[in-house]
Design a protein around this motif. Structure first.
Motif, PDB file in Angstrom:
ATOM      1  N   SER A  42      78.089 -71.233 -26.955  1.00 57.83           N
ATOM      2  CA  SER A  42      78.507 -69.926 -26.426  1.00 57.83           C
ATOM      3  C   SER A  42      79.595 -69.292 -27.289  1.00 57.83           C
ATOM      4  CB  SER A  42      79.021 -70.074 -24.987  1.00 57.83           C
ATOM      5  OG  SER A  42      78.012 -70.596 -24.141  1.00 57.83           O
ATOM      6  N   MET A  66      79.550 -70.138 -18.565  1.00 61.04           N
ATOM      7  CA  MET A  66      79.464 -69.526 -19.890  1.00 61.04           C
ATOM      8  C   MET A  66      78.698 -68.201 -19.826  1.00 61.04           C
ATOM      9  SD  MET A  66      81.423 -71.701 -21.187  1.00 61.04           S
ATOM     10  CE  MET A  66      81.705 -70.774 -22.700  1.00 61.04           C
ATOM     11  N   ARG A  67      77.700 -68.132 -18.919  1.00 63.36           N
ATOM     12  CA  ARG A  67      77.002 -66.843 -18.706  1.00 63.36           C
ATOM     13  C   ARG A  67      77.985 -65.801 -18.176  1.00 63.36           C
ATOM     14  NH1 ARG A  67      72.591 -69.810 -15.881  1.00 63.36           N
ATOM     15  NH2 ARG A  67      70.915 -70.037 -17.408  1.00 63.36           N
ATOM     16  N   ALA A  71      78.017 -65.169 -22.552  1.00 59.48           N
ATOM     17  CA  ALA A  71      76.961 -65.767 -23.371  1.00 59.48           C
ATOM     18  C   ALA A  71      75.616 -65.518 -22.693  1.00 59.48           C
ATOM     19  CB  ALA A  71      77.199 -67.266 -23.534  1.00 59.48           C
ATOM     20  N   LYS A  72      74.570 -65.389 -23.497  1.00 62.35           N
ATOM     21  CA  LYS A  72      73.239 -65.225 -22.915  1.00 62.35           C
ATOM     22  C   LYS A  72      72.565 -66.595 -22.967  1.00 62.35           C
ATOM     23  CE  LYS A  72      69.243 -62.174 -23.108  1.00 62.35           C
ATOM     24  NZ  LYS A  72      68.163 -62.375 -24.063  1.00 62.35           N
ATOM     25  N   ILE A  73      72.249 -67.163 -21.794  1.00 66.66           N
ATOM     26  CA  ILE A  73      71.682 -68.513 -21.741  1.00 66.66           C
ATOM     27  C   ILE A  73      70.387 -68.484 -20.936  1.00 66.66           C
ATOM     28  CG2 ILE A  73      72.074 -70.925 -21.056  1.00 66.66           C
ATOM     29  CD1 ILE A  73      75.062 -70.439 -21.292  1.00 66.66           C
ATOM     30  N   VAL A  82      70.802 -70.478 -26.308  1.00 67.06           N
ATOM     31  CA  VAL A  82      72.116 -69.856 -26.096  1.00 67.06           C
ATOM     32  C   VAL A  82      72.374 -68.838 -27.197  1.00 67.06           C
ATOM     33  CG1 VAL A  82      74.597 -70.263 -25.836  1.00 67.06           C
ATOM     34  CG2 VAL A  82      72.966 -72.038 -25.114  1.00 67.06           C
ATOM     35  N   GLY A  84      75.253 -66.936 -28.657  1.00 62.45           N
ATOM     36  CA  GLY A  84      76.710 -67.040 -28.585  1.00 62.45           C
ATOM     37  C   GLY A  84      77.407 -65.713 -28.757  1.00 62.45           C
ATOM     38  N   ARG A  85      78.686 -65.669 -28.340  1.00 64.78           N
ATOM     39  CA  ARG A  85      79.481 -64.451 -28.439  1.00 64.78           C
ATOM     40  C   ARG A  85      80.394 -64.453 -29.655  1.00 64.78           C
ATOM     41  NH1 ARG A  85      79.655 -60.838 -23.896  1.00 64.78           N
ATOM     42  NH2 ARG A  85      81.137 -59.760 -25.220  1.00 64.78           N
ATOM     43  N   LEU A  90      84.772 -63.543 -25.866  1.00 61.83           N
ATOM     44  CA  LEU A  90      84.329 -63.756 -24.480  1.00 61.83           C
ATOM     45  C   LEU A  90      84.737 -62.569 -23.622  1.00 61.83           C
ATOM     46  CD1 LEU A  90      85.252 -67.516 -23.894  1.00 61.83           C
ATOM     47  CD2 LEU A  90      83.039 -66.550 -24.573  1.00 61.83           C
TER      48      LEU A  90
END
Length: 447
Positions: A42, A66-67, A71-73, A82, A84-85, A90
């Motif tokens: 993430s 984390m979503r 983050a896109k999971i 995942v 990541g950002r 974040l």
């Protein structure tokens, strides 16, 4: 003490296996590595695919958190994807982050949040809300972040991340992989060198995985066997696919079952072999176990191999206290192996077992005593008398106290015992080992 059962308890009566155990299996993914893979992916730039993630409740809470942080999971079958950002990017969560029962996730995520300039609130279930967070909040506050907790430094807790985090330099008062990891993760978004000194080596999954994502982590030995770990921030993580190794703690149960049920031979593929986690394997070999490693390789920065286990005549063992950290979760099932060995065994330095999910030391003693095994505790040592041909093993009821490892240890005992063993509840085994009973039945256990 009041007993709180799940809505539907799942008692089980386990009889001696009538056939040898045989076959090839994989055990669930390593929990420690699953949490870290989701967090670091993430924070990475780009897309990471994670295979073999442990899909237990604790790890799913980390994915949810984390979503919530941007983050896109997603997941498709075995694969978790995942997007990541990037470190420092974040987003502030709209709602409270609920970490469920996971102390690991709560402490590691506190580190990440402390060096991102956002405000978040973290809570957990009743058990996690009763555990003090002071071990991490004190060192983390040195980077300019602020933690507001309930009385006794407990969750729910508000974290006001530092907008310009300074690097932390900290000597751990007691060995803790969680505290070390929290500080290192905080350092990813701090300007300069973050340093952690640990008095004795603790699990190094965080360091291994940071390197896997391209962060140079420096490890230097210091006097008295300790280590100095450092990294320089701000650090950039690059997306990198992860294959999560099978959990060595979970593999302990089918391994001991195969050693004890006559003529068994099984293979467990893709088990993590990190030397800070495999004290049990070394101990079983000292007892005479045939436990072979095949096809050794590195996955996600971790050593991995396939284990071939054959039924073996075991003899008693004297386990030194310094081995305890590398096998703390495996003592109940090791105690079962000792019960079937020739001669007596002494397991030394078990004070840490008194503070696990339950008082695991007294519960392990109770499991053995209920089933006719002679055992005693002297200070922090457990002494187990091995097999006596005149005295059958089994025939008792085991109170698992909602401790998944005790439940699985009791099942292993029953598979090798002379008389059936009754386990009061197996409903919660799935928290750490989803599908344990059906996996054992696939090897021929007949549960």
């Amino acid at each position: 003490m009041q007993r709180h059962h799940h809505a539907s308890a799942a008692p089980l009566s386990v009889s001696r296996s009538s056939v040898p155990l045989s076959g090839t299996i994989a055990v669930p993914g390593d929990k420690s590595i699953s949490h870290r893979a989701l967090m670091l992916a993430s924070l990475a730039e780009g897309r990471t695919t994670i295979t073999g993630l442990l899909e237990g409740e604790d790890v799913l809470r980390t994915a949810q958190a984390m979503r919530a942080l941007g983050a896109k999971i997603t997941h498709e079958g075995e694969k978790w994807i995942v997007e990541g950002r990037g470190v420092g990017a974040l987003s502030e969560p709209e709602d409270v982050l609920d970490m469920g029962n996971s102390g690991t996730a709560a402490r590691l995520l506190s580190g990440i949040l402390s060096s991102h300039g956002i405000t978040s609130i973290m809570t957990g279930d009743a058990s996690l809300r009763s555990r003090p967070m002071r071990r991490v909040t004190v060192p983390l506050a040195e980077n300019g972040s602020c933690f507001v907790t309930r009385k006794g430094e407990r969750l729910p807790m508000a974290i006001v991340g530092s907008r310009q985090a300074t690097p932390i330099s900290y000597r751990l008062p007691v060995a803790s992989a969680q505290v070390k990891s929290a500080i290192l993760l905080a350092g990813l978004n701090a300007q300069g060198e973050t340093r952690v000194e640990e008095p004795v080596a603790t699990r190094d999954h965080t360091e291994n995985m940071l390197r896997h994502f391209g962060v140079p982590v420096q490890i230097d030995k210091i006097p008295e066997g300790g280590r100095l770990i450092s990294l320089t921030g701000p650090a950039a993580l690059k997306a990198h696919d992860v294959v999560v190794p099978g959990d060595p703690s979970s593999s302990a149960f089918p391994i001991v079952a195969a050693l004890l049920v006559p003529n068994s031979e099984i293979v467990i593929v893709g088990v993590g072999l990190n030397v800070l986690r495999t004290g049990l394997f070394a101990t079983l070999r000292e007892m005479g176990a045939v436990l072979l490693v095949e096809n050794e390789r590195i996955e996600g920065g971790e050593p991995v191999g396939d284990l071939r286990v054959k039924a073996s005549a075991l003899h008693g063992v004297d386990v030194p206290p310094e081995r305890a950290p590398s096998m703390i979760d495996e003592y109940p099932v090791l105690a079962v192996a000792c019960a079937f060995a020739n001669g007596s065994s002494r397991l030394r330095g078990l004070e840490e077992l008194r503070v696990k999910e339950s008082d695991r030391l007294s519960a392990t003693v109770a499991l053995l005593v209920a089933n006719g095994v002679s055992v005693r505790v002297e200070d922090d040592d457990m002494i187990i008398d091995g097999r006596d041909s005149n005295k059958p093993i089994g025939g008792g009821t085991v109170e698992t106290k909602m401790d998944h490892r005790l439940a699985m240890s009791a099942i292993v005992l029953g598979l090798a015992a002379d008389l059936p063993v009754h386990v009061d509840d197996t409903a919660f085994i799935d928290t750490s080992f989803p599908g344990f009973v059906s996996l054992m039945n696939g090897l021929g256990a007949g549960l």
